[in-house]
Design a protein around this motif. Sequence first.
Motif, PDB file in Angstrom:
ATOM      1  N   LEU A   1      -7.847  -1.990  21.989  1.00  0.00           N
ATOM      2  CA  LEU A   1      -7.348  -0.373  21.641  1.00  0.00           C
ATOM      3  C   LEU A   1      -7.100  -1.077  19.993  1.00  0.00           C
ATOM      4  N   MET A   2      -7.728  -0.920  18.662  1.00  0.00           N
ATOM      5  CA  MET A   2      -6.985  -1.408  17.589  1.00  0.00           C
ATOM      6  C   MET A   2      -6.435  -0.246  16.154  1.00  0.00           C
ATOM      7  N   LEU A   3      -5.301  -0.619  15.898  1.00  0.00           N
ATOM      8  CA  LEU A   3      -4.901   0.322  14.799  1.00  0.00           C
ATOM      9  C   LEU A   3      -5.358  -0.528  13.208  1.00  0.00           C
ATOM     10  N   HIS A   4      -6.269  -0.149  12.378  1.00  0.00           N
ATOM     11  CA  HIS A   4      -6.655  -0.377  11.355  1.00  0.00           C
ATOM     12  C   HIS A   4      -5.799   0.169  10.038  1.00  0.00           C
ATOM     13  N   VAL A   5      -5.163   0.133   8.888  1.00  0.00           N
ATOM     14  CA  VAL A   5      -5.302   0.458   8.032  1.00  0.00           C
ATOM     15  C   VAL A   5      -7.007   0.254   6.875  1.00  0.00           C
ATOM     16  N   VAL A   6      -7.165   1.909   6.410  1.00  0.00           N
ATOM     17  CA  VAL A   6      -7.841   1.581   5.466  1.00  0.00           C
ATOM     18  C   VAL A   6      -7.229   1.697   3.684  1.00  0.00           C
TER      19      VAL A   6
ATOM     20  N   LEU B   1       1.057  -1.202   0.489  1.00  0.00           N
ATOM     21  CA  LEU B   1       0.195   0.081  -0.112  1.00  0.00           C
ATOM     22  C   LEU B   1       0.923   1.012  -0.297  1.00  0.00           C
ATOM     23  N   ALA B   2       2.179   1.352  -0.129  1.00  0.00           N
ATOM     24  CA  ALA B   2       3.236   2.389   0.400  1.00  0.00           C
ATOM     25  C   ALA B   2       2.873   3.482  -1.048  1.00  0.00           C
ATOM     26  N   TRP B   3       2.336   3.242  -2.441  1.00  0.00           N
ATOM     27  CA  TRP B   3       2.586   3.796  -3.145  1.00  0.00           C
ATOM     28  C   TRP B   3       1.568   4.667  -2.911  1.00  0.00           C
ATOM     29  N   GLN B   4       0.801   4.681  -2.559  1.00  0.00           N
ATOM     30  CA  GLN B   4      -0.103   6.165  -1.762  1.00  0.00           C
ATOM     31  C   GLN B   4      -0.083   6.193  -0.881  1.00  0.00           C
ATOM     32  N   THR B   5      -0.356   7.393  -0.024  1.00  0.00           N
ATOM     33  CA  THR B   5      -0.872   7.755   1.098  1.00  0.00           C
ATOM     34  C   THR B   5      -1.720   6.838   1.900  1.00  0.00           C
ATOM     35  N   VAL B   6      -0.751   6.038   3.107  1.00  0.00           N
ATOM     36  CA  VAL B   6      -1.630   4.999   3.658  1.00  0.00           C
ATOM     37  C   VAL B   6      -2.304   6.282   5.394  1.00  0.00           C
ATOM     38  N   VAL B   7      -3.514   5.362   5.426  1.00  0.00           N
ATOM     39  CA  VAL B   7      -4.583   5.526   5.865  1.00  0.00           C
ATOM     40  C   VAL B   7      -4.362   4.998   7.452  1.00  0.00           C
ATOM     41  N   LEU B   8      -4.239   5.618   8.901  1.00  0.00           N
ATOM     42  CA  LEU B   8      -4.871   4.857   9.514  1.00  0.00           C
ATOM     43  C   LEU B   8      -5.766   5.376  10.581  1.00  0.00           C
ATOM     44  N   VAL B   9      -6.767   4.179  11.160  1.00  0.00           N
ATOM     45  CA  VAL B   9      -7.845   4.917  11.919  1.00  0.00           C
ATOM     46  C   VAL B   9      -7.714   3.833  13.657  1.00  0.00           C
ATOM     47  N   MET B  10      -7.303   4.339  14.707  1.00  0.00           N
ATOM     48  CA  MET B  10      -7.293   4.061  15.675  1.00  0.00           C
ATOM     49  C   MET B  10      -9.099   3.996  16.959  1.00  0.00           C
ATOM     50  N   ASP B  11      -9.737   3.090  16.888  1.00  0.00           N
ATOM     51  CA  ASP B  11     -10.819   3.032  17.630  1.00  0.00           C
ATOM     52  C   ASP B  11     -10.332   2.124  19.237  1.00  0.00           C
TER      53      ASP B  11
ATOM     54  N   PRO C   1       3.532   8.839   3.450  1.00  0.00           N
ATOM     55  CA  PRO C   1       3.403   9.142   3.898  1.00  0.00           C
ATOM     56  C   PRO C   1       1.959   8.681   4.978  1.00  0.00           C
ATOM     57  N   VAL C   2       2.313   9.115   5.757  1.00  0.00           N
ATOM     58  CA  VAL C   2       1.105   7.889   7.221  1.00  0.00           C
ATOM     59  C   VAL C   2       0.181   9.621   7.542  1.00  0.00           C
ATOM     60  N   VAL C   3      -1.997   8.800   7.412  1.00  0.00           N
ATOM     61  CA  VAL C   3      -2.626   9.957   8.270  1.00  0.00           C
ATOM     62  C   VAL C   3      -2.707   8.832   9.117  1.00  0.00           C
ATOM     63  N   PHE C   4      -2.984   9.360  10.147  1.00  0.00           N
ATOM     64  CA  PHE C   4      -3.764   8.805  11.395  1.00  0.00           C
ATOM     65  C   PHE C   4      -4.606   9.571  12.113  1.00  0.00           C
ATOM     66  N   LEU C   5      -5.692   8.722  12.088  1.00  0.00           N
ATOM     67  CA  LEU C   5      -7.431   9.180  12.112  1.00  0.00           C
ATOM     68  C   LEU C   5      -7.728   8.566  13.641  1.00  0.00           C
ATOM     69  N   GLY C   6      -7.757   9.334  14.638  1.00  0.00           N
ATOM     70  CA  GLY C   6      -8.342   8.569  16.152  1.00  0.00           C
ATOM     71  C   GLY C   6      -9.660   9.374  16.627  1.00  0.00           C
ATOM     72  N   ASP C   7      -9.914   8.825  17.836  1.00  0.00           N
ATOM     73  CA  ASP C   7     -10.850   8.990  18.338  1.00  0.00           C
ATOM     74  C   ASP C   7     -11.008  10.004  19.303  1.00  0.00           C
ATOM     75  N   GLY C   8     -10.162  10.602  19.677  1.00  0.00           N
ATOM     76  CA  GLY C   8      -9.381  11.818  21.107  1.00  0.00           C
ATOM     77  C   GLY C   8      -9.996  11.035  22.490  1.00  0.00           C
ATOM     78  N   GLU C   9      -9.957   9.421  22.543  1.00  0.00           N
ATOM     79  CA  GLU C   9      -9.840   8.942  23.628  1.00  0.00           C
ATOM     80  C   GLU C   9      -8.824   8.514  24.361  1.00  0.00           C
ATOM     81  N   CYS C  10      -7.932   9.682  24.283  1.00  0.00           N
ATOM     82  CA  CYS C  10      -7.066   9.296  25.431  1.00  0.00           C
ATOM     83  C   CYS C  10      -6.598  11.140  26.020  1.00  0.00           C
ATOM     84  N   ASP C  11      -6.035  11.417  27.199  1.00  0.00           N
ATOM     85  CA  ASP C  11      -5.658  12.082  27.489  1.00  0.00           C
ATOM     86  C   ASP C  11      -3.965  12.846  27.341  1.00  0.00           C
TER      87      ASP C  11
END
Length: 191
Positions: free
Chosen positions: A115-120, A94-104, A161-171
């Motif tokens: 607590l899981m980290l996914h690639v979209v 998948l590295a030929w494009q921006t990798v989008v990671l989602v944590m939830d 390039p990596v974009v990380f999206l999270g749910d904001g549930e950490c302090d």
Amino acid sequence: MTTSDALVPYAMHSRNAIPSPPQGNFARHLNPLAALISGIMGSKSTPLPHLATKVPDGTKPESRVKRFARWLDNAHILEEVYFLPSADVLLRHLAWQTVVLVMDGSGVGRGCTALMLHVVYKGRALPLAWRVRQAPKGHVPADLHIAVVELLREVIPEGVPVVFLGDGECDGTALQATLHEAGWSYAAARP
């Protein structure tokens, strides 16, 4: 067996870029892993009784549930050996494009949170790494978020390039500092 010894089956042959054939316990442990993946894909669910009904191996679903539970509880089943090499291969492709990671975080088991980290990829979130803790769903300590990020950071090819999206549930801001250090872009929703 040390982690480095366990990783030997993934050493590349000098003539071609295919993994060497699995041997010994490593090879024996791949069958339940393949069955688990098949069951998850077939049932679109992760509870063992559900996915056991989708594994066509000729045994009774109850036997499969027991076999899967034993495999999951085995202390020699290390993510560095059985999961990260697959995540590594997937991320390199998948590295030929921006990798989008989602944590939830998701409620799992009896009062636990994963607590899981996914690639979209193609509109689906494919799980890559996770940590489970005994606690209800909600805020998760930043160090747990960072542990999952660091685990995946080791297998993402340099310069992708990596974009990380999270749910904001950490302090705190330690997670953001880790993401900034990794050179990842990030956004987090407000809980």
